[in-house]
Structure formats: structure tokens, C-alpha cells
Design a protein around this motif. Structure first.
Motif, PDB file in Angstrom:
ATOM      1  N   GLU A 102       0.809  -1.210   0.000  1.00 59.85           N
ATOM      2  CA  GLU A 102       0.000   0.000   0.000  1.00 59.85           C
ATOM      3  C   GLU A 102       0.849   1.269   0.000  1.00 59.85           C
ATOM      4  N   PRO A 103       1.819   1.366  -0.907  1.00 58.99           N
ATOM      5  CA  PRO A 103       2.531   2.649  -0.995  1.00 58.99           C
ATOM      6  C   PRO A 103       1.571   3.711  -1.500  1.00 58.99           C
ATOM      7  N   THR A 104       1.724   4.910  -1.013  1.00 56.58           N
ATOM      8  CA  THR A 104       0.899   6.002  -1.511  1.00 56.58           C
ATOM      9  C   THR A 104       1.678   6.727  -2.604  1.00 56.58           C
ATOM     10  N   ARG A 105       0.986   7.598  -3.270  1.00 59.58           N
ATOM     11  CA  ARG A 105       1.656   8.409  -4.302  1.00 59.58           C
ATOM     12  C   ARG A 105       2.807   9.198  -3.689  1.00 59.58           C
ATOM     13  N   ARG A 106       2.653   9.544  -2.410  1.00 57.38           N
ATOM     14  CA  ARG A 106       3.691  10.336  -1.741  1.00 57.38           C
ATOM     15  C   ARG A 106       5.024   9.599  -1.672  1.00 57.38           C
ATOM     16  N   GLU A 107       4.982   8.267  -1.478  1.00 58.87           N
ATOM     17  CA  GLU A 107       6.226   7.496  -1.408  1.00 58.87           C
ATOM     18  C   GLU A 107       6.974   7.538  -2.739  1.00 58.87           C
ATOM     19  N   TYR A 108       6.242   7.426  -3.836  1.00 64.99           N
ATOM     20  CA  TYR A 108       6.888   7.498  -5.143  1.00 64.99           C
ATOM     21  C   TYR A 108       7.449   8.901  -5.394  1.00 64.99           C
ATOM     22  N   GLU A 109       6.693   9.921  -5.022  1.00 63.28           N
ATOM     23  CA  GLU A 109       7.170  11.289  -5.201  1.00 63.28           C
ATOM     24  C   GLU A 109       8.403  11.560  -4.337  1.00 63.28           C
ATOM     25  N   ALA A 110       8.387  11.034  -3.105  1.00 66.55           N
ATOM     26  CA  ALA A 110       9.529  11.210  -2.213  1.00 66.55           C
ATOM     27  C   ALA A 110      10.761  10.505  -2.777  1.00 66.55           C
ATOM     28  N   ALA A 111      10.558   9.295  -3.320  1.00 68.84           N
ATOM     29  CA  ALA A 111      11.680   8.551  -3.902  1.00 68.84           C
ATOM     30  C   ALA A 111      12.278   9.314  -5.086  1.00 68.84           C
ATOM     31  N   LEU A 112      11.430   9.904  -5.907  1.00 73.65           N
ATOM     32  CA  LEU A 112      11.927  10.696  -7.036  1.00 73.65           C
ATOM     33  C   LEU A 112      12.710  11.920  -6.558  1.00 73.65           C
TER      34      LEU A 112
END
Length: 331
Positions: free
Chosen positions: A169-179
Motif C-alpha cells: 500500500e505505498p501512496t503516491r507520496r512514497e513514489y514522489e519522495a523517492a523521485l
């Protein structure tokens, strides 16, 4: 004023800070601790200490501390009352997930785990986020902190291990933070961390879990037996979740005189944190998220004391039954 600015303002008025990790800290907790340490350094806090209880037994976590040169102090050797500020990262409840006495109250809490409201001068608990590291990446961006390779690598690895690798359940925020941190991270360091070897004790514990597994429908319970490797439990749970037709797993075992639980679920209809609370709340401290949870149960609340074989037989009878009943009641 933004949340990051509020935190920076509080730190700016302190000369010393102790950052307390939860017991047996994982990359999300450790990376969040060094992120808070970085913000404190920016605010000219003279003395910053990162402390932890329990042990760092997971081979990746030990490599994480070593390769990223994280300076840690054991909580038992840290006089937290002597610091101007006490901070909790990746946990919020005194006495629940640390060796600290439950009467001690933190001044700062940053966490993503759900739980009761905590009375602190600064508290930022976002259960809608998938990782505490995500919150700190937002802080660091907001405060224009200069990214170092070490800090970016720590936070990127934390995001992957907490959410992205397992699609928990990653949120969009995790992907944005990783970027946001990816351009500054050392991918070779992360590759070495992923290659960290299992200890023989961990392999033995996972082997016992495989051999002992008990299944009802799509749920599975397994015992790692008695082990010194606390982190073998979540590793066993992760591994068994790959079994065809299984979507919910509980791994349990006896570690340092207590019963440890680690649970995972990819069933959208199961809230595994609530399931553990339904099954074991009166026996110790349990809880967690929709998809991952854990806990610590007191032996004297679960089983009569005897030799190890009798103890494990009692646990193998009582713990799976409670778990399957809780799963069934939640359907």
C-alpha cells in the motif's frame, strides 16, 4: 507556518536533542532519525544523540548502520532526561515500542503509524502516509536542506524497504519522495545493502516457520520457535506471503523471554493491525497498519511456564487458534 518550520523553530531554541528510535529499529526509523539529526544540525543544536533499545539483528539493518556510518547509542546508556528535547521517530507511544518507561513523554513525535493522540510540544502523526521517511523528505525540501549522498541514500533505501519493494500500500507520496531523493543517492551503496547475507540463525528460523506452517483458507500461521533473531519474524512472514493462495500471514516466536508477532496481509478486506488487536490485545502490546503489524506478548499471560518444548507446544495450540478466530470474526 509550515509543519517543517514549526519543528525547526522548536529545535532552534534547544542546545541538546536525543532522538529515540523504537526497539530493533528498521531503515525507516533509522533514516528518519538521521534526517531529524540533519535538521537539528541546521538549527545549530550543539548536542544530538540517536539512541535505540533492543538490538539491531536484521543483517540488512546492521549493514545499513555500518555503511551509512550512523552513530548510535544504546538507550540503557542514555540519560534522556538530561537533554533539552526528547524526540520519537517512527513510533509515538511511550512504553509501547521502546525500553523507555511509559511515564516519559516526548517533546517531538514524527510517525506514520496509527495510534492514540500523544501530548507533545510538536506531534506530526500521518497514518495516511506509507513511511515516516516520506514526512522527513517533505520537511527537508521545505527547509531547503542541502542533500548529501548519505542522507538521500538512507531515505531512498528506507522508502523501498518500508513500502515500495513489497507494494505494501505505498501512496503516491512514497513514489514522489523517492523521485525527490533519487538524483542524490548512491545506487551502488543501495545495491550492496540488498546483497547483505542472511545469518545462519535467520535461515534456521525461517526454515522452522516453513516447516510449522498451518493454513486455513487463505490465511497462514507459522512459528519460528525460539530464536535470538527478532527480525527473522518479519522476514519469515514476507517469505510465506509468497505461497500460492495465501494472502495473510502471522509469524510468531519466542525472543528474549517474550513472544514476538509479525503479520502481513495483501487482502484488502483484512486490516491486519486490527486483527492482531482483536486476537491478542489483552495479552500484550500489538497493533499496526492495514497491511503490516506486529506485537509483543507476555509469556505469563499466554502460557504456563515449563520447559521449552512444553512452552512451544502451548503456543502452537493457542496462538494460531486466536489468529484464525480473529480473521473469521472480521469477515
Amino acid at each position: 507556518m509550515s509543519r517543517a518550520a514549526e519543528l525547526a523553530s522548536l529545535l532552534a531554541n534547544a542546545d541538546s536533542l536525543v532522538i529515540v528510535c523504537h526497539d530493533n529499529p528498521d531503515p525507516d526509523c533509522l533514516a528518519s532519525a538521521i534526517a531529524l539529526e540533519t535538521i537539528a544540525d541546521q538549527q545549530a543544536v550543539d548536542d544530538v544523540t540517536i539512541a535505540y533499545g533492543g538490538e539491531i539483528s536484521h543483517q540488512q539493518n546492521r549493514a545499513f548502520v555500518r555503511m551509512l556510518d550512523i552513530d548510535l547509542r544504546e538507550l540503557a546508556e542514555t540519560a534522556v532526561e538530561e537533554y533539552d528535547l526528547l524526540a520519537f521517530v517512527d513510533h509515538s507511544q511511550p512504553g509501547a515500542n521502546t525500553e523507555l518507561d511509559g511515564s516519559i513523554r516526548p517533546d517531538i513525535v514524527v510517525d506514520h503509524h496509527p495510534g492514540p493522540l500523544i501530548d507533545a510540544a510538536y506531534a506530526d502523526v500521518r497514518s495516511e502516509y506509507g513511511a515516516t521517511a516520506t514526512i522527513f523528505i517533505e520537511y527537508l525540501d521545505d527547509l531547503d536542506v542541502e542533500w548529501t549522498t548519505r542522507l538521500a541514500s538512507a531515505l531512498l533505501f528506507a522508502l523501498h524497504r518500508e513500502r515500495l519493494d513489497f507494494l505494501r500500500e505505498p501512496t503516491r507520496r512514497e513514489y514522489e519522495a523517492a523521485l525527490a531523493v533519487y538524483p542524490y543517492a548512491d545506487l551502488e551503496t543501495l545495491e550492496q545493502l540488498y546483497g547483505s547475507a542472511f545469518t545462519p540463525e535467520t535461515i534456521d528460523a525461517i526454515g522452522r516457520a516453513i516447516a510449522s506452517r498451518e493454513r486455513q483458507n487463505t490465511s497462514l500461521v507459522a512459528s519460528v520457535g525460539t530464536t535470538t533473531e527478532t527480525d527473522a519474524l518479519p522476514q519469515a512472514a514476507d517469505y510465506l506471503l509468497n505461497l500460492e493462495g495465501v494472502d495473510t500471514v502471522l509469524a510468531y516466536g519466542v525472543v528474549d523471554g517474550a513472544i514476538r508477532l509479525s503479520a502481513r496481509s495483501i487482502d484488502p478486506n483484512v486490516h491486519i493491525g486490527e486483527t492482531l488487536r482483536d486476537g491478542y490485545d489483552e495479552l500484550g502490546s500489538v497493533g499496526g497498519h492495514h497491511d503490516m503489524a506486529g506485537g509483543r506478548l507476555e509469556l505469563d499471560r499466554v502460557a504456563d511456564f515449563g520447559d521449552d518444548d512444553d512452552l512451544l507446544e502451548t503456543l502452537d495450540d493457542r496462538l494460531p487458534r486466536r489468529f484464525f478466530d480473529a480473521i473469521h470474526d472480521g469477515e
